[in-house]
Scaffold this motif. Structure first.
Motif, PDB file in Angstrom:
ATOM      1  N   GLY A  11       0.815  -1.215   0.000  1.00 29.79           N
ATOM      2  CA  GLY A  11       0.000   0.000   0.000  1.00 29.79           C
ATOM      3  C   GLY A  11       0.847   1.263   0.000  1.00 29.79           C
ATOM      4  O   GLY A  11       2.072   1.223   0.181  1.00 29.79           O
ATOM      5  N   GLU A  13      -0.783   4.257   1.513  1.00 35.97           N
ATOM      6  CA  GLU A  13      -1.346   5.072   2.590  1.00 35.97           C
ATOM      7  C   GLU A  13      -1.618   4.183   3.801  1.00 35.97           C
ATOM      8  O   GLU A  13      -2.256   3.131   3.689  1.00 35.97           O
ATOM      9  CB  GLU A  13      -2.667   5.726   2.151  1.00 35.97           C
ATOM     10  N   TYR A  14      -1.129   4.619   4.963  1.00 27.90           N
ATOM     11  CA  TYR A  14      -1.325   3.882   6.206  1.00 27.90           C
ATOM     12  C   TYR A  14      -1.835   4.856   7.267  1.00 27.90           C
ATOM     13  O   TYR A  14      -1.258   5.925   7.453  1.00 27.90           O
ATOM     14  CB  TYR A  14      -0.009   3.252   6.677  1.00 27.90           C
ATOM     15  N   TYR A  32      -4.834   1.072   9.341  1.00 29.48           N
ATOM     16  CA  TYR A  32      -5.906   1.070   8.335  1.00 29.48           C
ATOM     17  C   TYR A  32      -5.349   1.512   6.976  1.00 29.48           C
ATOM     18  O   TYR A  32      -4.338   2.214   6.908  1.00 29.48           O
ATOM     19  CB  TYR A  32      -7.021   2.041   8.737  1.00 29.48           C
ATOM     20  N   ASN A  33      -6.057   1.137   5.911  1.00 26.95           N
ATOM     21  CA  ASN A  33      -5.707   1.642   4.579  1.00 26.95           C
ATOM     22  C   ASN A  33      -6.546   2.881   4.270  1.00 26.95           C
ATOM     23  O   ASN A  33      -7.343   3.332   5.108  1.00 26.95           O
ATOM     24  CB  ASN A  33      -5.872   0.565   3.498  1.00 26.95           C
ATOM     25  N   GLU A  34      -6.386   3.441   3.082  1.00 23.52           N
ATOM     26  CA  GLU A  34      -7.079   4.694   2.756  1.00 23.52           C
ATOM     27  C   GLU A  34      -8.589   4.536   2.633  1.00 23.52           C
ATOM     28  O   GLU A  34      -9.331   5.524   2.663  1.00 23.52           O
ATOM     29  CB  GLU A  34      -6.511   5.335   1.482  1.00 23.52           C
ATOM     30  N   ILE A  39      -5.987  -3.168   8.222  1.00 24.75           N
ATOM     31  CA  ILE A  39      -5.097  -4.103   7.522  1.00 24.75           C
ATOM     32  C   ILE A  39      -4.060  -4.721   8.448  1.00 24.75           C
ATOM     33  O   ILE A  39      -3.350  -5.649   8.058  1.00 24.75           O
ATOM     34  CB  ILE A  39      -4.377  -3.414   6.344  1.00 24.75           C
ATOM     35  N   ASP A  70      -0.623  -8.726  10.270  1.00 23.67           N
ATOM     36  CA  ASP A  70      -1.810  -8.427   9.470  1.00 23.67           C
ATOM     37  C   ASP A  70      -3.053  -8.777  10.293  1.00 23.67           C
ATOM     38  O   ASP A  70      -2.947  -9.163  11.467  1.00 23.67           O
ATOM     39  CB  ASP A  70      -1.779  -9.147   8.124  1.00 23.67           C
TER      40      ASP A  70
END
Length: 200
Positions: A11, A13-14, A32-34, A39, A70
């Motif tokens: 990814g 963006e975190y 989290y992702n965008e 995640i 994860d």
């Protein structure tokens, strides 16, 4: 060249959200992702004697061990440091325990600087510098070109979700190579709050 790295690190963006566990003396951060989907998790592992020593000894001197997993609990990377007395060296390892980065930190007038080097060559991979109080960090590669940022500015859906001071965003240039260097850089960036707190 694209190397096989954990999906977690693919990814760009975190979003990191701190959850404090006062009973266990440790911090846990959700990642989290965008899109706002979780995640992963960053957990601090401490033995019983370490928890006891935190009451007696300055934690900036003590070892720490952070695990990035994860959502299935599978280890993605580890950040660890041994006993230290000044300007610590921190190790980044992959899920197999292979060292993929060495972090050295310096503090200059409340502006922490983290240099990440390749353990096999000693070459600089990246440098993270910032204003800790204002929570703005810049990630640059070995040539001094900016490849990412750490901060508290939210975009899109995340702006509504994240409002408190214990949350921050790590943004990596989408064109940056997907290899073990990226793993070392992202692992360092997303754990930076924990590392700074353990170094105080």
């Amino acid at each position: 060249m694209n190397q096989q790295i954990p999906t977690f690190f693919l990814g760009d963006e975190y979003f990191i959200d701190q959850k404090v566990n006062f009973l266990k003396f440790t911090n846990e951060y959700k990642v989290y992702n965008e899109q706002g989907a979780q995640i992963g998790v960053i957990k601090q592992r401490m033995s019983g004697w370490q928890k006891f020593l935190t009451l007696l000894i300055n934690k900036a001197m003590m070892p720490f061990h952070l695990e990035i997993t994860d959502t299935n609990g599978q280890l993605q990377a580890t950040i660890s440091r041994g006993w230290t007395f000044w300007m610590s060296k921190i190790s980044v390892t992959d899920p197999n325990g292979v060292e993929i980065g060495i972090i050295k930190q310096k503090f200059k007038f409340f502006k922490p600087t983290f240099t990440i080097t390749d353990p096999s060559t000693g070459d600089t991979i990246a440098q993270i510098t910032g204003d800790w109080k204002a929570w703005n960090f810049t990630i640059k590669n070995a040539m001094g070109v900016e490849i990412g940022k750490i901060g508290k500015k939210w975009a899109g859906a995340m702006k509504e979700i994240f409002t408190s001071a214990d949350k921050y965003n790590v943004s990596i240039d989408p064109t940056y190579a997907e290899n073990k260097q990226k793993v070392a850089i992202v692992a360092t960036a997303i754990t930076i709050d924990m590392v700074l707190k353990e170094s105080k």
